[in-house]
Scaffold this motif. Sequence first.
Motif, PDB file in Angstrom:
ATOM      1  N   PHE A 148       0.828  -1.199   0.000  1.00  0.00           N
ATOM      2  CA  PHE A 148       0.000   0.000   0.000  1.00  0.00           C
ATOM      3  C   PHE A 148       0.866   1.254   0.000  1.00  0.00           C
ATOM      4  N   TYR A 149       1.835   1.303   0.916  1.00  0.00           N
ATOM      5  CA  TYR A 149       2.699   2.482   1.012  1.00  0.00           C
ATOM      6  C   TYR A 149       3.619   2.607  -0.196  1.00  0.00           C
ATOM      7  N   GLN A 150       4.051   1.481  -0.750  1.00  0.00           N
ATOM      8  CA  GLN A 150       4.870   1.536  -1.956  1.00  0.00           C
ATOM      9  C   GLN A 150       4.067   2.136  -3.110  1.00  0.00           C
ATOM     10  N   GLY A 151       2.796   1.751  -3.205  1.00  0.00           N
ATOM     11  CA  GLY A 151       1.928   2.299  -4.244  1.00  0.00           C
ATOM     12  C   GLY A 151       1.710   3.788  -4.073  1.00  0.00           C
ATOM     13  N   LEU A 152       1.501   4.211  -2.830  1.00  0.00           N
ATOM     14  CA  LEU A 152       1.337   5.646  -2.573  1.00  0.00           C
ATOM     15  C   LEU A 152       2.601   6.411  -2.942  1.00  0.00           C
ATOM     16  N   ALA A 153       3.752   5.870  -2.569  1.00  0.00           N
ATOM     17  CA  ALA A 153       5.021   6.542  -2.875  1.00  0.00           C
ATOM     18  C   ALA A 153       5.200   6.679  -4.379  1.00  0.00           C
ATOM     19  N   GLN A 154       4.872   5.640  -5.120  1.00  0.00           N
ATOM     20  CA  GLN A 154       5.016   5.697  -6.572  1.00  0.00           C
ATOM     21  C   GLN A 154       4.053   6.711  -7.185  1.00  0.00           C
ATOM     22  N   ARG A 155       2.842   6.768  -6.667  1.00  0.00           N
ATOM     23  CA  ARG A 155       1.851   7.720  -7.175  1.00  0.00           C
ATOM     24  C   ARG A 155       2.285   9.164  -6.908  1.00  0.00           C
ATOM     25  N   VAL A 156       2.825   9.395  -5.712  1.00  0.00           N
ATOM     26  CA  VAL A 156       3.280  10.740  -5.353  1.00  0.00           C
ATOM     27  C   VAL A 156       4.485  11.140  -6.212  1.00  0.00           C
ATOM     28  N   SER A 161       5.073  10.171  -9.272  1.00  0.00           N
ATOM     29  CA  SER A 161       4.616  10.497 -10.622  1.00  0.00           C
ATOM     30  C   SER A 161       3.979  11.886 -10.650  1.00  0.00           C
ATOM     31  N   MET A 162       3.313  12.290  -9.576  1.00  0.00           N
ATOM     32  CA  MET A 162       2.766  13.653  -9.498  1.00  0.00           C
ATOM     33  C   MET A 162       3.905  14.662  -9.417  1.00  0.00           C
ATOM     34  N   ALA A 163       4.987  14.318  -8.707  1.00  0.00           N
ATOM     35  CA  ALA A 163       6.117  15.231  -8.548  1.00  0.00           C
ATOM     36  C   ALA A 163       6.793  15.501  -9.888  1.00  0.00           C
ATOM     37  N   ARG A 198       5.453  16.146 -12.597  1.00  0.00           N
ATOM     38  CA  ARG A 198       4.719  17.182 -13.330  1.00  0.00           C
ATOM     39  C   ARG A 198       4.547  18.472 -12.526  1.00  0.00           C
ATOM     40  N   ALA A 199       5.131  18.545 -11.345  1.00  0.00           N
ATOM     41  CA  ALA A 199       4.896  19.680 -10.448  1.00  0.00           C
ATOM     42  C   ALA A 199       5.996  20.734 -10.576  1.00  0.00           C
ATOM     43  N   ASP A 200       5.689  21.929 -10.047  1.00  0.00           N
ATOM     44  CA  ASP A 200       6.690  22.988  -9.992  1.00  0.00           C
ATOM     45  C   ASP A 200       7.760  22.611  -8.959  1.00  0.00           C
ATOM     46  N   PRO A 201       8.915  23.274  -8.968  1.00  0.00           N
ATOM     47  CA  PRO A 201      10.041  22.863  -8.102  1.00  0.00           C
ATOM     48  C   PRO A 201       9.703  22.818  -6.611  1.00  0.00           C
ATOM     49  N   PHE A 202       8.956  23.790  -6.113  1.00  0.00           N
ATOM     50  CA  PHE A 202       8.626  23.805  -4.687  1.00  0.00           C
ATOM     51  C   PHE A 202       7.745  22.613  -4.330  1.00  0.00           C
ATOM     52  N   THR A 203       6.689  22.404  -5.109  1.00  0.00           N
ATOM     53  CA  THR A 203       5.778  21.302  -4.852  1.00  0.00           C
ATOM     54  C   THR A 203       6.474  19.963  -5.071  1.00  0.00           C
ATOM     55  N   ARG A 204       7.350  19.910  -6.059  1.00  0.00           N
ATOM     56  CA  ARG A 204       8.087  18.672  -6.344  1.00  0.00           C
ATOM     57  C   ARG A 204       8.910  18.239  -5.140  1.00  0.00           C
ATOM     58  N   ARG A 205       9.622  19.195  -4.527  1.00  0.00           N
ATOM     59  CA  ARG A 205      10.444  18.869  -3.358  1.00  0.00           C
ATOM     60  C   ARG A 205       9.577  18.328  -2.221  1.00  0.00           C
ATOM     61  N   ARG A 206       8.431  18.936  -2.012  1.00  0.00           N
ATOM     62  CA  ARG A 206       7.548  18.487  -0.925  1.00  0.00           C
ATOM     63  C   ARG A 206       6.946  17.119  -1.221  1.00  0.00           C
ATOM     64  N   LEU A 207       6.587  16.884  -2.486  1.00  0.00           N
ATOM     65  CA  LEU A 207       6.029  15.584  -2.847  1.00  0.00           C
ATOM     66  C   LEU A 207       7.069  14.480  -2.725  1.00  0.00           C
ATOM     67  N   LEU A 208       8.313  14.770  -3.117  1.00  0.00           N
ATOM     68  CA  LEU A 208       9.358  13.755  -2.990  1.00  0.00           C
ATOM     69  C   LEU A 208       9.661  13.454  -1.520  1.00  0.00           C
ATOM     70  N   ASP A 209       9.546  14.464  -0.661  1.00  0.00           N
ATOM     71  CA  ASP A 209       9.719  14.242   0.774  1.00  0.00           C
ATOM     72  C   ASP A 209       8.600  13.337   1.295  1.00  0.00           C
ATOM     73  N   LEU A 210       7.388  13.579   0.828  1.00  0.00           N
ATOM     74  CA  LEU A 210       6.261  12.745   1.224  1.00  0.00           C
ATOM     75  C   LEU A 210       6.466  11.308   0.751  1.00  0.00           C
ATOM     76  N   ALA A 211       6.958  11.142  -0.461  1.00  0.00           N
ATOM     77  CA  ALA A 211       7.211   9.806  -0.984  1.00  0.00           C
ATOM     78  C   ALA A 211       8.255   9.080  -0.141  1.00  0.00           C
ATOM     79  N   LYS A 212       9.277   9.807   0.321  1.00  0.00           N
ATOM     80  CA  LYS A 212      10.285   9.191   1.187  1.00  0.00           C
ATOM     81  C   LYS A 212       9.663   8.701   2.488  1.00  0.00           C
TER      82      LYS A 212
END
Length: 69
Positions: free
Chosen positions: A5-13, A15-17, A19-33
């Motif tokens: 479940f968590y692996q799937g969420l990390a992968q989904r986040v 993929s969103m990162a 397509r995101a702007d740099p600020f949002t990308r950094r936050r999404l990658l932190d969430l994926a971690k």
Amino acid sequence: MEQEFYQGLAQRVRSMADRADPFTRRRLLDLAKRYDAKGGISRSGPTERPLPVPRTTPPASIFSGPGEA
């Protein structure tokens, strides 16, 4: 099951990162971690500088010098 479940969420986040702007990308990658950590996976990436420790007392210069009471 929970790990998948968590692996799937990390992968989904991630993929969103992509397509995101740099600020949002950094936050999404932190969430994926964090999702990876909950799922039992550790990914090493670029290390970020930690935030400075918040000041709890005002600077000493405020208390020094003559004052009026």
